[in-house]
Design a protein around this motif. Structure first.
Motif, PDB file in Angstrom:
ATOM      1  N   PRO A 277      -8.827  -6.800  -6.872  1.00  0.00           N
ATOM      2  CA  PRO A 277      -7.395  -6.569  -6.673  1.00  0.00           C
ATOM      3  C   PRO A 277      -6.596  -7.833  -6.938  1.00  0.00           C
ATOM      4  O   PRO A 277      -7.129  -8.946  -6.900  1.00  0.00           O
ATOM      5  N   ALA A 278      -5.325  -7.664  -7.211  1.00  0.00           N
ATOM      6  CA  ALA A 278      -4.459  -8.825  -7.418  1.00  0.00           C
ATOM      7  C   ALA A 278      -4.289  -9.615  -6.129  1.00  0.00           C
ATOM      8  O   ALA A 278      -4.139 -10.843  -6.159  1.00  0.00           O
ATOM      9  N   ARG A 279      -4.317  -8.925  -4.991  1.00  0.00           N
ATOM     10  CA  ARG A 279      -4.232  -9.562  -3.678  1.00  0.00           C
ATOM     11  C   ARG A 279      -5.164  -8.808  -2.730  1.00  0.00           C
ATOM     12  O   ARG A 279      -5.588  -7.689  -3.015  1.00  0.00           O
ATOM     13  N   PHE A 280      -5.455  -9.415  -1.604  1.00  0.00           N
ATOM     14  CA  PHE A 280      -6.292  -8.773  -0.608  1.00  0.00           C
ATOM     15  C   PHE A 280      -5.484  -8.266   0.582  1.00  0.00           C
ATOM     16  O   PHE A 280      -6.035  -7.621   1.475  1.00  0.00           O
ATOM     17  N   ALA A 281      -4.174  -8.543   0.573  1.00  0.00           N
ATOM     18  CA  ALA A 281      -3.321  -8.097   1.677  1.00  0.00           C
ATOM     19  C   ALA A 281      -1.873  -8.092   1.223  1.00  0.00           C
ATOM     20  O   ALA A 281      -1.426  -8.989   0.491  1.00  0.00           O
ATOM     21  N   SER A 282      -1.141  -7.053   1.661  1.00  0.00           N
ATOM     22  CA  SER A 282       0.290  -6.965   1.351  1.00  0.00           C
ATOM     23  C   SER A 282       0.882  -5.813   2.144  1.00  0.00           C
ATOM     24  O   SER A 282       0.208  -4.807   2.405  1.00  0.00           O
ATOM     25  N   ASN A 283       2.140  -5.953   2.534  1.00  0.00           N
ATOM     26  CA  ASN A 283       2.886  -4.852   3.164  1.00  0.00           C
ATOM     27  C   ASN A 283       2.137  -4.230   4.350  1.00  0.00           C
ATOM     28  O   ASN A 283       1.985  -3.014   4.447  1.00  0.00           O
ATOM     29  N   ARG A 284       1.663  -5.074   5.251  1.00  0.00           N
ATOM     30  CA  ARG A 284       0.968  -4.644   6.475  1.00  0.00           C
ATOM     31  C   ARG A 284      -0.357  -3.926   6.199  1.00  0.00           C
ATOM     32  O   ARG A 284      -0.861  -3.192   7.044  1.00  0.00           O
ATOM     33  N   ILE A 285      -0.930  -4.156   5.045  1.00  0.00           N
ATOM     34  CA  ILE A 285      -2.202  -3.529   4.685  1.00  0.00           C
ATOM     35  C   ILE A 285      -3.146  -4.609   4.170  1.00  0.00           C
ATOM     36  O   ILE A 285      -2.749  -5.445   3.335  1.00  0.00           O
ATOM     37  N   VAL A 286      -4.391  -4.621   4.655  1.00  0.00           N
ATOM     38  CA  VAL A 286      -5.419  -5.500   4.114  1.00  0.00           C
ATOM     39  C   VAL A 286      -6.546  -4.634   3.568  1.00  0.00           C
ATOM     40  O   VAL A 286      -6.751  -3.495   3.998  1.00  0.00           O
ATOM     41  N   LEU A 287      -7.292  -5.187   2.622  1.00  0.00           N
ATOM     42  CA  LEU A 287      -8.348  -4.452   1.950  1.00  0.00           C
ATOM     43  C   LEU A 287      -9.711  -5.033   2.312  1.00  0.00           C
ATOM     44  O   LEU A 287      -9.880  -6.258   2.350  1.00  0.00           O
ATOM     45  N   VAL A 288     -10.673  -4.147   2.555  1.00  0.00           N
ATOM     46  CA  VAL A 288     -12.045  -4.572   2.830  1.00  0.00           C
ATOM     47  C   VAL A 288     -13.000  -3.677   2.050  1.00  0.00           C
ATOM     48  O   VAL A 288     -12.651  -2.585   1.607  1.00  0.00           O
ATOM     49  N   GLY A 289     -14.237  -4.144   1.901  1.00  0.00           N
ATOM     50  CA  GLY A 289     -15.246  -3.343   1.224  1.00  0.00           C
ATOM     51  C   GLY A 289     -14.887  -3.101  -0.233  1.00  0.00           C
ATOM     52  O   GLY A 289     -14.308  -3.964  -0.908  1.00  0.00           O
ATOM     53  N   GLU A 290     -15.223  -1.928  -0.739  1.00  0.00           N
ATOM     54  CA  GLU A 290     -15.011  -1.648  -2.159  1.00  0.00           C
ATOM     55  C   GLU A 290     -13.548  -1.433  -2.520  1.00  0.00           C
ATOM     56  O   GLU A 290     -13.224  -1.366  -3.705  1.00  0.00           O
ATOM     57  N   ALA A 291     -12.671  -1.334  -1.552  1.00  0.00           N
ATOM     58  CA  ALA A 291     -11.237  -1.378  -1.862  1.00  0.00           C
ATOM     59  C   ALA A 291     -10.827  -2.780  -2.292  1.00  0.00           C
ATOM     60  O   ALA A 291      -9.816  -2.955  -2.981  1.00  0.00           O
ATOM     61  N   ALA A 292     -11.630  -3.786  -1.911  1.00  0.00           N
ATOM     62  CA  ALA A 292     -11.297  -5.188  -2.175  1.00  0.00           C
ATOM     63  C   ALA A 292     -12.169  -5.823  -3.245  1.00  0.00           C
ATOM     64  O   ALA A 292     -11.776  -6.851  -3.817  1.00  0.00           O
ATOM     65  N   HIS A 293     -13.333  -5.264  -3.527  1.00  0.00           N
ATOM     66  CA  HIS A 293     -14.230  -5.870  -4.519  1.00  0.00           C
ATOM     67  C   HIS A 293     -15.337  -4.888  -4.874  1.00  0.00           C
ATOM     68  O   HIS A 293     -15.921  -4.249  -4.010  1.00  0.00           O
ATOM     69  N   VAL A 294     -15.605  -4.780  -6.151  1.00  0.00           N
ATOM     70  CA  VAL A 294     -16.725  -3.981  -6.655  1.00  0.00           C
ATOM     71  C   VAL A 294     -17.532  -4.883  -7.574  1.00  0.00           C
ATOM     72  O   VAL A 294     -16.987  -5.492  -8.498  1.00  0.00           O
ATOM     73  N   LEU A 295     -18.834  -4.975  -7.296  1.00  0.00           N
ATOM     74  CA  LEU A 295     -19.712  -5.859  -8.051  1.00  0.00           C
ATOM     75  C   LEU A 295     -20.971  -5.113  -8.451  1.00  0.00           C
ATOM     76  O   LEU A 295     -21.385  -4.164  -7.770  1.00  0.00           O
ATOM     77  N   PRO A 296     -21.646  -5.550  -9.516  1.00  0.00           N
ATOM     78  CA  PRO A 296     -22.952  -4.964  -9.823  1.00  0.00           C
ATOM     79  C   PRO A 296     -23.971  -5.397  -8.763  1.00  0.00           C
ATOM     80  O   PRO A 296     -23.776  -6.411  -8.079  1.00  0.00           O
TER      81      PRO A 296
END
Length: 408
Positions: A277-296
């Motif tokens: 993602p371009a950021r990991f947090a914005s507008n009272r929302i933070v991202l974790v897990g595959e919403a935040a990073h997908v890797l092989p």
């Protein structure tokens, strides 16, 4: 009371998504003293994948009282072998990492995801400050003071902070206005489990092929999980084989180090890609897990990164609440962004480079890769540094075991 006058539940934090990272975040946040809602359907875990939980992840799960519920069903990972099976002109030497060289009994443990999920679900049921909403988020709407979440089942709640643990097609990420960069890889992973006639001796062996790694990771008893990365066409071909044919292919790929194999029930194929993602947090929302990073699936980093996401957001929220601050304020989100960005981006870069160097036919890159692995194999301090950094980045401000919520 009719629908129009039904009160809206109010929480400090709402976690959207009930995968391993979402469950870990919800449990950790509730232990941190946050009034937490977990919005996720209760559904059985459907595939046969396993996760290699590295040391810090096990420490976190132990703090959350999850690990004692599943430890007996996990296999210790004491040695990791990297074997160059490319048959190229320039090949890397075998590299062997032993946990006792850095003073550890094991690097971590390999466990079936369905077993881990059952333990986390059982712990979530007991957690104080945690309300489980058995539903799916349909609308996520942030404003200046709260995030309003409406479910498909007709419930509505508000929270000062929302945690997007809702996977690759994250509704929360979209609601936060966070863009994502995606790059599909010309690779797919075939996963299945095998029983074998020879003991694995708690050794995980990774064969490097021209199309990706094929890893045999210990499970309890004389069993191992297999993650076989290949071209999408080859992965589909392997998945379509009969059990006897797949056994023959797996024995050939493993050079029969585990003896005679027997394929267990269930096999799955997953296309591989990298997403950031371009950021990991914005507008009272933070991202974790595959919403935040997908890797092989290289280096066992995916879920371990997600668990570090959970640990860091619990620390950040605990600190905000203890000082009377808003857990969804921009300053709180900035702390989470700072905590996660270097970790996620550095791991993503390292995995991408390792994968590219393995796939490349360019002779100078093959030479550089072979030289790097040779140095790691022969130079003790460099090998030990690689092992420690592989478990958890040394520059984390608060490593596992020092998280405040663990003592709550």
């Amino acid at each position: 009371m009719n629908e129009s006058t039904k009160p809206v539940a109010i929480f400090d934090v709402a976690v959207v998504g009930g995968g391993p990272a979402g469950l870990a975040a919800a449990i950790a946040l509730s232990r941190a003293g946050a009034r937490t809602a977990l919005i996720a359907r209760r559904v059985g875990y459907g595939d046969n994948r396993t996760t290699a939980l590295l040391g810090g992840s096990v420490d976190l799960l132990r703090q959350l009282d999850v690990w004692p519920r599943c430890e007996a069903d996990a296999a210790a990972l004491r040695v990791m072998r990297l074997v160059d099976d490319t048959r190229r002109l320039i090949r890397a030497p075998e590299v062997r990492f032993s946990s006792d060289e850095i003073g550890l009994d094991a690097f971590g443990y390999n466990i079936e995801n369905r077993t881990l999920m059952a333990a986390m679900e059982a712990r979530a049921v007991e957690a104080e400050n945690l309300t489980r909403i058995d539903g799916e988020a349909e609308h996520v709407t942030p404003d200046d003071t709260v995030v309003t979440i409406a479910t498909r089942q007709g419930e509505t709640l508000t929270a000062r902070l929302a945690i997007g643990a809702d996977g690759r097609q994250s509704l929360c990420r979209k609601a936060a206005g966070i863009g994502v960069t995606r790059r599909a890889l010309d690779q797919a992973a075939l996963t299945f489990n095998v029983a074998h006639s020879r003991p694995h001796k708690n050794i995980s062996t990774e064969f490097h092929t021209p199309h990706g790694p094929c890893v045999f990771v210990p499970l309890p008893g004389d069993r191992s999980s297999v993650v076989w990365v290949a071209s999408p066409k080859e992965a589909a071909r392997l998945a379509a084989l009969t059990d006897d044919e797949l056994v023959e292919a797996a024995e050939r790929q493993s050079h029969s180090i585990l003896g005679r194999l027997q394929v267990g029930q269930g096999r799955s194929v997953f296309p591989l890609g990298i997403e950031q993602p371009a950021r990991f947090a914005s507008n009272r929302i933070v991202l974790v897990g595959e919403a935040a990073h997908v890797l092989p699936p290289i280096g066992a980093q995916g879920l371990n990164l997600g668990l570090r996401d959970a640990a860091d957001i619990a620390d950040v929220v605990r600190d905000a609440l203890s000082s009377g601050k808003d857990p969804g304020a921009s300053q709180t989100l900035a702390r989470f962004e700072t905590a996660r960005r270097s970790d996620v981006l550095s791991r993503s870069f390292a995995i991408d480079m390792a994968n590219r160097s393995l796939l490349s036919d360019f002779l100078p890159i093959q030479t550089a890769r072979a030289l790097g692995l040779h140095l790691i194999s022969k130079v003790g301090p460099l090998r030990r540094l690689a092992m420690r950094e592989g478990l958890s980045p040394s520059w984390r401000q608060r490593p596992y075991g020092e998280t405040g919520f663990g003592s709550a």
